[in-house]
Write an enzyme that holds these catalytic residues in place. Structure first.
Site, short mmCIF file in Angstrom:
data_model
loop_
_atom_site.label_atom_id
_atom_site.label_comp_id
_atom_site.label_asym_id
_atom_site.label_seq_id
_atom_site.Cartn_x
_atom_site.Cartn_y
_atom_site.Cartn_z
N GLU A 9 -31.33 50.79 56.71
CA GLU A 9 -30.10 51.58 56.67
C GLU A 9 -29.98 52.39 55.38
OE1 GLU A 9 -28.07 52.22 59.10
OE2 GLU A 9 -29.25 50.92 60.39
N CYS B 202 -26.76 69.47 76.18
CA CYS B 202 -25.53 69.10 76.89
C CYS B 202 -25.76 68.79 78.37
CB CYS B 202 -24.49 70.22 76.76
SG CYS B 202 -23.93 70.49 75.05
#
Length: 362
Positions: A39, A201
Site C-alpha cells: 500500500e 463506459c
C-alpha cells in the site's frame, strides 16, 4: 442519486467477483507486513511498476523483523526507481515502530495505523480493511475518480471540500464488515481497470446509475486541477572517476534526494557554461585529466522541472573529499541513487566503454 447509493455496493461486489484482480503478489497473504509494504508502494505509483519492486523487497526482507534490521542505505538502494523516497524512509520508520516499540503487533484499526509514520488515512483504511476486516474508508485516486463520476461530486482532487465530500460519501457506502476486503479491492479495481482517466463506459456495471455518464460529462469528473506554470531549476553535476570507480556521497541535508547517493552537485540560477561545471561543483582545473560533457537531462518532479547538466571527469582519488565513497561503476545498484542520476551514470559508463579507459592517476 438515491438509486445509485442503494445499488452501488452490491453492483460493485458482483462485478468484482467476475472481473477483479486476484493474482497480485501482495494478495497471497493477509498479514499486515506485505499489505503495508504494497500500500505504501502503491501511493502515486502504478501497479505494474510496483510489482517487481514488491517482489524484490519480499525476497530480500521476507519479514518485518528483517526489514527493521536492514541498513537504511540498502533499503534506499532497493527502492530506487519508485521515486517519492520519503515513502521509503517512512516505511522503515513505521515497520521499526511496530517491531521495536509494539512488540511486532501491528495496530489493528485504521485509527491506530494512521498514527504510524507515512500511513495516511486512506492507506490506513486499506490496510485495516484487507488485514483486519474493519469497515474502514479507502479513498485513493481510483476511488475518488469512481465516486466523483457516479455521484457527481464537484471539484478537483486538490480541493479540501472535494476530499471531505468524497470521504463522507465513501463512508456511507461501506458494506457489511465481512465484505470489506473484497469491497476495498473492488473499488480500486473498478478505477484501475474500467473507470480510468480515459474510461471504458460501455459495459461498465455502473453505466445506468453513473451521474456523469447520464449528463455526458464523464471527462469533467473529477475536475482538472488548475494548471500552474512549472518552475524550472538548474543542476550542475560532476561524476568524478578514477579508473573504473566513481565517487559518490550520501546526501544528509533535508530536501529532495535526502539519504541517497550523489556525485558532486551544485544548483545554478541558469544553464551553466559546461567548462565551468567542475569549478561550480568544487573541483579545480588542475586535478582534472579528462572531461566528458553529457547531453542535458530533463527530469520532472511533481511541482517543478529540473534540467541536469552533467560532466564526467577523471581525477586522482585524493582530489575528492574523504566523506564520499568510491564504488565500481558496474555495481552502482548497491547504493541508492535517484533515477536521473543512475540514468546519467549508465550513459557515462556506456560512453567510457567505447573509449580507452585511463589508468588511475598517481
Amino acid at each position: 442519486m438515491s438509486q445509485a447509493k442503494e445499488e452501488f455496493t452490491s453492483r460493485l461486489l458482483t462485478w468484482y467477483r467476475a472481473n477483479g484482480r486476484y493474482n497480485l503478489p501482495w494478495q497471497k497473504s493477509c498479514e499486515w507486513y506485505p499489505r503495508m509494504l504494497s500500500e505504501v508502494m502503491l501511493q502515486q505509483t502504478q501497479v505494474m511498476t510496483v510489482i517487481p519492486k514488491f517482489n524484490a523487497f519480499i525476497e530480500k526482507y521476507p519479514t518485518p523483523e528483517s526489514l527493521a534490521r536492514a541498513a537504511d542505505d540498502e533499503v534506499m538502494a532497493l527502492w530506487a526507481g519508485l521515486g517519492y523516497y520519503s515513502r521509503a524512509r517512512n516505511l522503515l520508520k513505521a515497520v521499526r515502530v511496530v517491531v521495536n516499540d509494539l512488540g511486532g503487533v501491528c495496530p489493528p484499526t485504521a485509527k491506530g495505523l494512521a498514527e504510524l509514520p507515512g500511513i495516511g488515512p486512506s492507506t490506513a483504511g486499506a490496510i485495516a480493511s484487507f488485514v483486519f476486516n474493519e469497515r474502514a474508508v479507502m479513498a485513493d485516486g481510483n476511488a475518488q475518480r469512481v465516486l466523483s463520476r457516479i455521484f457527481l461530486v464537484e471539484g478537483s482532487t486538490a480541493d479540501t471540500a472535494f476530499k471531505k465530500e468524497i470521504w463522507s460519501l465513501a463512508e456511507s457506502l461501506l458494506p457489511a464488515s465481512d465484505d470489506m476486503p473484497a469491497y476495498t479491492q473492488a473499488l480500486m479495481d473498478l478505477g484501475a481497470l474500467r473507470c480510468t482517466r480515459n474510461p471504458k463506459c460501455e459495459g461498465c456495471p455502473m453505466a445506468d446509475i453513473c451521474g456523469a455518464l447520464q449528463v455526458d460529462r464523464v471527462a469533467d469528473y473529477p475536475a482538472k486541477k488548475k494548471k500552474r506554470e512549472r518552475p524550472v531549476r538548474h543542476l550542475a553535476v560532476v561524476f568524478p572517476f578514477s579508473g573504473d570507480e566513481v565517487w559518490l556521497r550520501k546526501k544528509v541535508e533535508k530536501g529532495v534526494w535526502r539519504d541517497l547517493w550523489l556525485p558532486l552537485t551544485a544548483e545554478t540560477q541558469e544553464e551553466p557554461d559546461r567548462e565551468r561545471i567542475p569549478r561550480l561543483c568544487g573541483l579545480s582545473d588542475d586535478v582534472i585529466r579528462r572531461c566528458v560533457v553529457m547531453d542535458t537531462l530533463v527530469h520532472d518532479f511533481t511541482h517543478y522541472r529540473v534540467l541536469i547538466y552533467a560532466v564526467a571527469v577523471d581525477v586522482r582519488k585524493d582530489a575528492l573529499p574523504a566523506d564520499g565513497l568510491w564504488i565500481v561503476a558496474e555495481n552502482d545498484g548497491t547504493v541508492g541513487m535517484p533515477t536521473p542520476i543512475a540514468r546519467l551514470l549508465e550513459d557515462i559508463r556506456n560512453y567510457r566503454r567505447m573509449m580507452p579507459i585511463l589508468s588511475e592517476l598517481q
